[in-house]
Design an enzyme around this catalytic site. Structure first.
Site, short mmCIF file in Angstrom:
data_model
loop_
_atom_site.label_atom_id
_atom_site.label_comp_id
_atom_site.label_asym_id
_atom_site.label_seq_id
_atom_site.Cartn_x
_atom_site.Cartn_y
_atom_site.Cartn_z
N ASN A 123 0.85 -1.20 0.00
CA ASN A 123 0.00 0.00 0.00
C ASN A 123 0.88 1.24 0.00
O ASN A 123 2.11 1.14 -0.02
CB ASN A 123 -0.96 -0.03 1.19
CG ASN A 123 -0.21 -0.10 2.50
OD1 ASN A 123 0.53 0.80 2.84
ND2 ASN A 123 -0.37 -1.22 3.22
N PRO A 147 -2.64 -12.27 10.09
CA PRO A 147 -3.01 -12.08 11.50
C PRO A 147 -3.18 -10.59 11.80
O PRO A 147 -2.54 -9.75 11.16
CB PRO A 147 -1.80 -12.63 12.27
CG PRO A 147 -0.68 -12.62 11.29
CD PRO A 147 -1.27 -12.76 9.93
N ASP A 148 -4.06 -10.28 12.75
CA ASP A 148 -4.22 -8.88 13.16
C ASP A 148 -3.23 -8.62 14.30
O ASP A 148 -3.42 -9.08 15.42
CB ASP A 148 -5.66 -8.61 13.60
CG ASP A 148 -5.90 -7.12 13.73
OD1 ASP A 148 -5.13 -6.46 14.47
OD2 ASP A 148 -6.84 -6.60 13.10
N LYS A 164 -10.80 -4.26 19.00
CA LYS A 164 -9.40 -4.61 19.21
C LYS A 164 -8.97 -4.38 20.67
O LYS A 164 -7.79 -4.51 20.99
CB LYS A 164 -8.51 -3.85 18.24
CG LYS A 164 -8.87 -4.12 16.76
CD LYS A 164 -7.79 -3.67 15.79
CE LYS A 164 -8.27 -3.87 14.35
NZ LYS A 164 -7.18 -4.01 13.38
O1 PMT Z 1 2.85 5.99 6.64
P1 PMT Z 1 2.26 7.32 6.21
O2 PMT Z 1 2.41 7.57 4.75
O3 PMT Z 1 2.78 8.46 7.03
O4 PMT Z 1 0.69 7.26 6.45
C1 PMT Z 1 0.19 7.17 7.74
C2 PMT Z 1 -1.02 6.21 7.82
C3 PMT Z 1 -2.18 6.77 7.04
C4 PMT Z 1 -0.63 4.85 7.26
C5 PMT Z 1 -1.32 6.09 9.34
O5 PMT Z 1 -1.69 7.34 9.85
C6 PMT Z 1 -2.44 5.07 9.61
O6 PMT Z 1 -3.62 5.37 9.53
N1 PMT Z 1 -2.05 3.81 9.92
C7 PMT Z 1 -2.98 2.70 10.08
C8 PMT Z 1 -3.32 2.15 8.73
C9 PMT Z 1 -4.25 0.96 8.80
O7 PMT Z 1 -3.89 -0.10 8.38
O8 PMT Z 1 -5.41 1.19 9.39
P2 PMT Z 1 -6.59 0.05 9.58
O9 PMT Z 1 -7.77 0.85 9.91
O10 PMT Z 1 -6.65 -0.86 8.41
O11 PMT Z 1 -6.10 -0.80 10.80
C10 PMT Z 1 -6.47 -0.51 12.14
C11 PMT Z 1 -5.33 -0.75 13.08
O12 PMT Z 1 -5.03 -2.15 13.12
C12 PMT Z 1 -4.05 -0.03 12.72
O13 PMT Z 1 -3.47 0.41 13.92
C13 PMT Z 1 -3.18 -1.11 12.08
O14 PMT Z 1 -1.80 -0.90 12.30
C14 PMT Z 1 -3.66 -2.36 12.83
N2 PMT Z 1 -3.59 -3.60 12.04
C15 PMT Z 1 -4.37 -3.76 10.92
C16 PMT Z 1 -4.35 -4.97 10.24
C17 PMT Z 1 -3.52 -5.99 10.71
N3 PMT Z 1 -3.47 -7.16 10.07
N4 PMT Z 1 -2.77 -5.83 11.79
C18 PMT Z 1 -2.78 -4.64 12.47
O15 PMT Z 1 -2.09 -4.48 13.47
#
Ligand code: PMT
Length: 426
Positions: free
Chosen positions: A234, A329-330, A365
């Site tokens: 991504n 995995p999350d 979570k």
């Molecule tokens: O890296 P940059 O270009 O500076 O951009 C920053 C960002 C937009 C990436 C950052 O601010 C951000 O939003 N990061 C989280 C991105 C994300 O994957 O969000 P999500 O809503 O899909 O996931 C929710 C949370 O679960 C996040 O904390 C993520 O790290 C975590 N996650 C998600 C999936 C997974 N398999 N494992 C995880 O730990």
């Protein structure tokens, strides 16, 4: 400071050997110019004398609910109204159970029920009592109602056992109390920028909860290999996570950054562990979380990975091919489940229904806090600026669009305040 301006702390002592630490706490608070009154349960008087607490607080000590002499001076209702804050230290399993169920059968429990002042508890008990499901449920119930639990810490206990159950040290509790009023002052002063006198009070009482704490951060994207030369990924640049690592480092924390592939330099003084795939990040995060105090998941982890990786470069032959994906995995959920006492901060990257989706993730979570950012349309991913909504169980705060470095500093200040106030549930 004039008497009228002094903050009023009611220290309630319940029965426990840690009561000796409360004497030092009262001494420290008096030295910091707080107005301190003390009430003690009968059991507390077995561990430390009211006379000691009277000498240290400079005020008569309250021990009985129906004491005609005390009621003629400052009665229990007056005392409940007098306090700007109530701190029960030590808070025994018994008083936690009573407070959780609204029992008011002695002076302290009646005062707590009759007071609108913020209530803080410093639990102290044998480790097995602390782990007992009844105490766990009471602690959670109290926290849900906005009562703040500080500690307990882990270590050697008076009973000779070792584990979680020690009351925090007097210096730590004094620090928490000072910080509490510093935060309140800051909030009250938001509309009153000219109040220089209060500003300098804030400076005097603020301390730093992240000093020497272990902060673990994930950042950047993950890459899920399709074949030896292709992958799914991504647009995350890692800028947000790296900025947070620097901000946490600047607050005195020891920072470990688990980073996906990015084009950024490792921040000085931060340990960077490079990974590629979600599986690798998952394994590293679970391993590092063992020694962490705070976990911040900024990484944009691929939710899916190819079910199979081709060992050789896939040749262009068929007109259409199908890539089968399987869920990764999350990481964040697994860390928060395996380490429930860790302070966990998630990020939510959303293209729609920002708050609703973020709140769902906060609950699902089991996080202490979530930072929600709108993404897509040149927002969030791979930008130098960002705008966020920070959400926790009883609060929400908007931070306007600004450079990720400045935003990271603000986010870390809030993480640090919430971290200092969060109950340690083991
Ligand atoms: O890296 P940059 O270009 O500076 O951009 C920053 C960002 C937009 C990436 C950052 O601010 C951000 O939003 N990061 C989280 C991105 C994300 O994957 O969000 P999500 O809503 O899909 O996931 C929710 C949370 O679960 C996040 O904390 C993520 O790290 C975590 N996650 C998600 C999936 C997974 N398999 N494992 C995880 O730990």
């Amino acid at each position: 400071m004039s008497e009228a301006n002094k903050k009023r702390i009611l220290i309630a002592i319940s029965g426990g050997i840690a009561a000796y630490k409360t004497a030092e706490l009262v001494r420290k608070l008096k030295k910091d110019d707080f107005e301190v009154r003390v009430c003690m349960s009968r059991a507390a008087c077995e561990f430390i004398t009211p006379l000691t607490m009277q000498a240290l607080s400079g005020n008569p000590v309250h021990t009985d609910l129906l004491d005609p002499t005390a009621e003629a001076g400052m009665g229990h209702i007056e005392l409940a109204r007098w306090a700007d804050m109530i701190m029960i230290a030590p808070a025994s399993a018994n008083i936690m159970a009573k407070l959780a169920h609204g029992i008011a059968d002695d002076l302290t429990t009646t005062l707590c029920l009759a007071s609108e002042a913020p209530l803080h508890l410093a639990p102290a008990m044998n480790r097995i009592m602390w782990q007992n499901p009844a105490t766990r449920a009471n602690a959670e119930l109290l926290a849900e109602r906005g009562i703040t639990l500080h500690g307990p810490a882990s270590g050697e206990q008076a009973c000779g056992e070792s584990g979680a159950g020690r009351m925090l040290e007097a210096a730590e509790l004094a620090d928490i109390i000072r910080r509490q009023f510093a935060t309140n002052n800051r909030n009250n002063n938001n509309d009153d920028d000219d109040d220089d006198e209060n500003d300098s009070d804030d400076d005097k009482v603020l301390s730093n909860p992240l000093e020497n704490k272990q902060v673990l951060i994930t950042a950047g994207p993950t890459r899920e290999a399709i074949d030896p030369v292709r992958f799914i990924s991504n647009r995350s640049s890692g800028k947000m996570g790296y900025a947070l690592a620097e901000a946490a480092r600047d607050l005195g924390a020891h920072v470990t950054l688990i980073s996906g592939p990015v084009a950024l330099e490792a921040p000085q003084g931060v340990t960077v562990l490079a990974v590629e795939s979600a599986q690798e990040m998952h394994q590293k995060a679970l391993q590092q979380a063992q020694s962490a105090d705070i976990f911040i998941a900024t990484a944009a982890v691929s939710d899916y990975a190819p079910k199979q990786q081709a060992t050789q470069k896939i040749k262009k032959q068929a007109q259409e091919i199908t890539l089968e994906l399987t869920q990764n995995p999350d990481i964040l959920s697994d860390v928060s489940r395996q380490y429930p006492s860790l302070f966990t901060v998630g990020f939510a990257a959303e293209t729609e229904k920002l708050i609703k989706h973020a709140e769902d993730k906060l609950k699902r979570k089991k996080l202490d806090m979530i930072v929600a950012n709108p993404v897509g349309d040149n927002q969030g991913f791979d930008q130098d600026t960002n705008q966020v909504e920070i959400i926790w169980d009883q609060g929400q705060l908007s931070l306007p669009e600004q450079a990720k470095s400045a935003l990271a500093k603000e986010i870390m200040q809030i993480v640090s305040q919430r971290f200092a106030n969060h109950p340690i549930l083991v």
